[in-house]
Design an enzyme around this catalytic site. Structure first.
Site, PDB file in Angstrom:
ATOM      1  N   HIS A   1      -4.760   7.743  -3.211  1.00 33.52           N
ATOM      2  CA  HIS A   1      -4.863   6.337  -3.615  1.00 33.52           C
ATOM      3  C   HIS A   1      -3.733   6.053  -4.592  1.00 33.52           C
ATOM      4  O   HIS A   1      -3.503   6.839  -5.518  1.00 33.52           O
ATOM      5  CB  HIS A   1      -6.217   6.036  -4.263  1.00 33.52           C
ATOM      6  CG  HIS A   1      -7.354   6.206  -3.302  1.00 33.52           C
ATOM      7  ND1 HIS A   1      -7.659   5.262  -2.354  1.00 33.52           N
ATOM      8  CD2 HIS A   1      -8.198   7.243  -3.110  1.00 33.52           C
ATOM      9  CE1 HIS A   1      -8.671   5.708  -1.618  1.00 33.52           C
ATOM     10  NE2 HIS A   1      -9.020   6.911  -2.059  1.00 33.52           N
TER      11      HIS A   1
ATOM     12  N   TYR B   1      -0.119  -1.938  -7.635  1.00 35.20           N
ATOM     13  CA  TYR B   1       0.372  -1.038  -6.576  1.00 35.20           C
ATOM     14  C   TYR B   1       1.876  -0.782  -6.629  1.00 35.20           C
ATOM     15  O   TYR B   1       2.392   0.013  -5.838  1.00 35.20           O
ATOM     16  CB  TYR B   1      -0.022  -1.611  -5.204  1.00 35.20           C
ATOM     17  CG  TYR B   1      -1.527  -1.723  -5.032  1.00 35.20           C
ATOM     18  CD1 TYR B   1      -2.305  -0.584  -4.857  1.00 35.20           C
ATOM     19  CD2 TYR B   1      -2.165  -2.963  -5.071  1.00 35.20           C
ATOM     20  CE1 TYR B   1      -3.688  -0.682  -4.720  1.00 35.20           C
ATOM     21  CE2 TYR B   1      -3.543  -3.071  -4.933  1.00 35.20           C
ATOM     22  CZ  TYR B   1      -4.294  -1.930  -4.760  1.00 35.20           C
ATOM     23  OH  TYR B   1      -5.653  -2.013  -4.622  1.00 35.20           O
TER      24      TYR B   1
END
Ligand code: CA2
Length: 151
Positions: free
Chosen positions: A103, A26
């Site tokens: 996302h 991430y």
């Protein structure tokens, strides 16, 4: 008086820990960094920005009800709600403005096949996945262009 046009950026569970966990997936940016980027992008197009994160499904639903009448566009990273939260999906379907699902990771390239199957995708305008936190800013930019065209 010109109507204020607001883009709502809504973040689902655990994204408050962005930058603190699994940076290899991430990245290192925090949600505060993402908010700053989105706000700069929105303001450069003369739009207001509402940026929120919740770990509670009922709160996400309440925010989508607000967005139903109050938003010119929605950016949503449903996070863990992506895969099973039918009430969130139902609330999303009530919104008539353009919606971009974001996302941070590429959900089609993840270790677990189930991560690729978003139940939200069929009910949004489009999706950005795998462009890291840049996806948020790009989503706001896209909405700004659409709103500018009167769509
Ligand atoms: O890539 C994304 O943005 C995700 O929506 C993030 C979700 C995950 O369940 C989706 O499959 C893809 C949430 C991941 C868990 O929360 C974390 C937040 C920050 C750092 C690490 C994990």
């Amino acid at each position: 008086m010109a109507q204020v046009r607001t883009v709502h950026v809504l973040n689902g569970p655990n994204l408050d820990l962005l930058g603190q966990r699994e940076p290899e997936i991430y990245g290192h940016a925090t949600l505060a960094d993402v908010e700053r980027d989105c706000r700069a992008e929105a303001e450069s197009h003369g739009l207001e920005l509402l940026f929120r994160q919740t770990n509670a499904e009922h709160e996400m639903i309440a925010w989508l009800h607000e967005a139903r009448t109050g938003a010119a566009g929605i950016v949503i990273n449903p996070a863990g709600f992506t895969y099973h939260a039918v009430p969130v999906l139902d609330a999303l379907r009530m919104c008539e403005c353009p919606i971009v699902e974001v996302h941070i990771s590429n959900i089609h390239r993840r270790e677990a096949a189930w991560r690729a199957h978003s139940i939200m995708t069929a009910s949004v305008t489009g999706m950005i996945t795998g462009l890291g936190v840049d996806g948020y800013r790009l989503a706001v930019r896209h909405l700004a262009v659409r709103i500018g065209r009167g769509e």
